[in-house]
Design a protein around this motif. Sequence first.
Motif, mmCIF file in Angstrom:
data_model
loop_
_atom_site.group_PDB
_atom_site.id
_atom_site.type_symbol
_atom_site.label_atom_id
_atom_site.label_comp_id
_atom_site.label_asym_id
_atom_site.label_seq_id
_atom_site.Cartn_x
_atom_site.Cartn_y
_atom_site.Cartn_z
ATOM 1 N N HIS A 72 0.830 -1.206 0.000
ATOM 2 C CA HIS A 72 0.000 0.000 0.000
ATOM 3 C C HIS A 72 0.871 1.266 0.000
ATOM 4 N N ASP A 73 0.358 2.293 -0.618
ATOM 5 C CA ASP A 73 0.993 3.622 -0.599
ATOM 6 C C ASP A 73 2.439 3.618 -1.114
ATOM 7 N N THR A 74 2.744 2.729 -2.034
ATOM 8 C CA THR A 74 4.083 2.699 -2.615
ATOM 9 C C THR A 74 3.976 2.730 -4.131
ATOM 10 N N ASN A 75 4.690 3.665 -4.737
ATOM 11 C CA ASN A 75 4.645 3.818 -6.187
ATOM 12 C C ASN A 75 5.673 2.887 -6.828
ATOM 13 N N PHE A 76 5.330 1.598 -6.923
ATOM 14 C CA PHE A 76 6.254 0.615 -7.467
ATOM 15 C C PHE A 76 6.502 0.825 -8.958
ATOM 16 N N ASN A 77 7.673 0.361 -9.418
ATOM 17 C CA ASN A 77 7.910 0.345 -10.855
ATOM 18 C C ASN A 77 7.116 -0.812 -11.471
ATOM 19 N N LEU A 78 7.074 -0.867 -12.817
ATOM 20 C CA LEU A 78 6.226 -1.836 -13.516
ATOM 21 C C LEU A 78 6.628 -3.269 -13.199
ATOM 22 N N THR A 79 7.933 -3.540 -13.153
ATOM 23 C CA THR A 79 8.411 -4.896 -12.878
ATOM 24 C C THR A 79 7.912 -5.383 -11.522
ATOM 25 N N THR A 80 7.977 -4.512 -10.523
ATOM 26 C CA THR A 80 7.532 -4.896 -9.182
ATOM 27 C C THR A 80 6.024 -5.106 -9.147
ATOM 28 N N LYS A 81 5.284 -4.255 -9.845
ATOM 29 C CA LYS A 81 3.828 -4.427 -9.898
ATOM 30 C C LYS A 81 3.458 -5.788 -10.483
ATOM 31 N N ILE A 82 4.171 -6.205 -11.520
ATOM 32 C CA ILE A 82 3.912 -7.517 -12.134
ATOM 33 C C ILE A 82 4.223 -8.638 -11.150
ATOM 34 N N ARG A 83 5.325 -8.494 -10.418
ATOM 35 C CA ARG A 83 5.688 -9.516 -9.423
ATOM 36 C C ARG A 83 4.610 -9.651 -8.356
ATOM 37 N N VAL A 84 4.067 -8.520 -7.909
ATOM 38 C CA VAL A 84 2.999 -8.554 -6.908
ATOM 39 C C VAL A 84 1.772 -9.274 -7.466
ATOM 40 N N LEU A 85 1.395 -8.962 -8.710
ATOM 41 C CA LEU A 85 0.210 -9.565 -9.324
ATOM 42 C C LEU A 85 0.361 -11.076 -9.494
ATOM 43 N N MET A 86 1.583 -11.524 -9.771
ATOM 44 C CA MET A 86 1.825 -12.963 -9.946
ATOM 45 C C MET A 86 1.485 -13.735 -8.675
ATOM 46 N N ILE A 87 1.817 -13.152 -7.532
ATOM 47 C CA ILE A 87 1.488 -13.790 -6.260
ATOM 48 C C ILE A 87 0.024 -13.554 -5.900
ATOM 49 N N LYS A 88 -0.430 -12.323 -6.021
ATOM 50 C CA LYS A 88 -1.784 -11.951 -5.596
ATOM 51 C C LYS A 88 -2.855 -12.740 -6.324
ATOM 52 N N TYR A 89 -2.661 -12.959 -7.632
ATOM 53 C CA TYR A 89 -3.670 -13.657 -8.435
ATOM 54 C C TYR A 89 -3.298 -15.108 -8.720
ATOM 55 N N HIS A 90 -2.298 -15.619 -8.006
ATOM 56 C CA HIS A 90 -1.924 -17.039 -8.070
ATOM 57 C C HIS A 90 -1.660 -17.491 -9.510
ATOM 58 N N ILE A 91 -0.846 -16.723 -10.220
ATOM 59 C CA ILE A 91 -0.546 -17.042 -11.624
ATOM 60 C C ILE A 91 0.640 -18.013 -11.633
ATOM 61 N N PHE A 92 0.349 -19.283 -11.360
ATOM 62 C CA PHE A 92 1.392 -20.271 -11.140
ATOM 63 C C PHE A 92 2.268 -20.507 -12.367
ATOM 64 N N TRP A 93 1.661 -20.492 -13.553
ATOM 65 C CA TRP A 93 2.451 -20.746 -14.760
ATOM 66 C C TRP A 93 3.509 -19.659 -14.969
ATOM 67 N N SER A 94 3.150 -18.401 -14.648
ATOM 68 C CA SER A 94 4.102 -17.303 -14.829
ATOM 69 C C SER A 94 5.201 -17.351 -13.767
ATOM 70 N N ILE A 95 4.852 -17.834 -12.566
ATOM 71 C CA ILE A 95 5.858 -17.963 -11.506
ATOM 72 C C ILE A 95 6.860 -19.046 -11.876
ATOM 73 N N LYS A 96 6.373 -20.150 -12.457
ATOM 74 C CA LYS A 96 7.280 -21.204 -12.932
ATOM 75 C C LYS A 96 8.170 -20.675 -14.053
ATOM 76 N N LEU A 97 7.586 -19.888 -14.955
ATOM 77 C CA LEU A 97 8.349 -19.300 -16.051
ATOM 78 C C LEU A 97 9.449 -18.395 -15.500
ATOM 79 N N TYR A 98 9.105 -17.644 -14.481
ATOM 80 C CA TYR A 98 10.087 -16.770 -13.817
ATOM 81 C C TYR A 98 11.251 -17.595 -13.275
ATOM 82 N N PHE A 99 10.951 -18.722 -12.636
ATOM 83 C CA PHE A 99 11.985 -19.584 -12.080
ATOM 84 C C PHE A 99 12.928 -20.076 -13.179
ATOM 85 N N TYR A 100 12.357 -20.592 -14.279
ATOM 86 C CA TYR A 100 13.199 -21.156 -15.335
ATOM 87 C C TYR A 100 13.978 -20.079 -16.094
#
Length: 334
Positions: free
Chosen positions: A294-322
């Motif tokens: 909250h109350d933090t003006n994140f850059n785009l990369t960080t916003k995407i990282r938050v969304l990957m966890i928040k919306y349980h986007i498991f395929w993208s998290i696996k892609l990130y790992f590889y």
Amino acid sequence: MVEENNIKVSFIIPVYNKSNDQVEKCLQSLQTTSFSNEILFVNDGSSYNLTNQYKKLAHKYNAIYFEKENGGVGSARNFGIRRAKGKYISFIDADDEFNIKVLNSNILNQTKDIIFFNVKREIVSTNKFKIFTLKNDDQNSLLKSALTEGLLTWSVGKLYLRDFLLKNNLMFNTSMKFSEDFDFVIRNIEKNPSIKYYPQVIYIYIYDYLTTEIREKKFPLQVLKDVNQSFEIDQKILNSINLSGIEKVEINKKIRQDFVKNILRIYSNYLISNPKKARKDIYYFEEVLNNIVHDTNFNLTTKIRVLMIKYHIFWSIKLYFYAKKIYHFVKRSN
């Protein structure tokens, strides 16, 4: 045997299943005749075959050999602190090296609570290095530098006055699997120690991301807890030091963005190693993130990282790992 009151430095080396070559390089780097010292070699429950090799290496390099049940690096360091006899204590990881030539009588005859030196970090996967330094050694500057990766991140590359550690009961938190160094150093600094800084490289930190990955796969929820505790320490420091409003906002933003990056890295390792359990436990990671986004003006990369966890986007998290694995493989191959 050197008399106890003549020992200038007690070097404490915890070892757990490190290769013979790594351990020997570490011990070789500590050989000196320029001052009296002791090497406390603490085998923290390594395998039987390695244990026999470690005993031989300890004898070869005049190290005092100890064995204990596995309890983690903090437990092994505490074991060494309680048995050290030197004026100063210095911690060394068994896969790193120490530039002992830096130490001389002018340094060792000081009576400062903590003596800082530069640390050279060599990254195995990229063959690149970086030297970490201090700008100033007053407490405000030290605490400010703690908010970025630097000398206060690690307990190594320093000499601690043994009497100072014992007087203040400064030991490592053995419940932590991550950031135990940072926690230890900050608790030292909070005791307002007398400090001296020598801008010379005394410690060579051999960094391999695989070590971190293995720990995070083995203890994901504990590492999550430790990273969150480290973040809380950062916030405490940020609120205690003198900074301009703009500078405080920018540092806070960086701390939070790094925190999000760490959370995603830990979870991606967990998801790959234990997908069924990781899917159930994603709510722990989501809860931690919700407390800081909250109350933090994140850059785009960080916003995407938050969304990957928040919306349980498991395929993208696996892609990130590889993608991360491929990056390190390419860097290692070049």
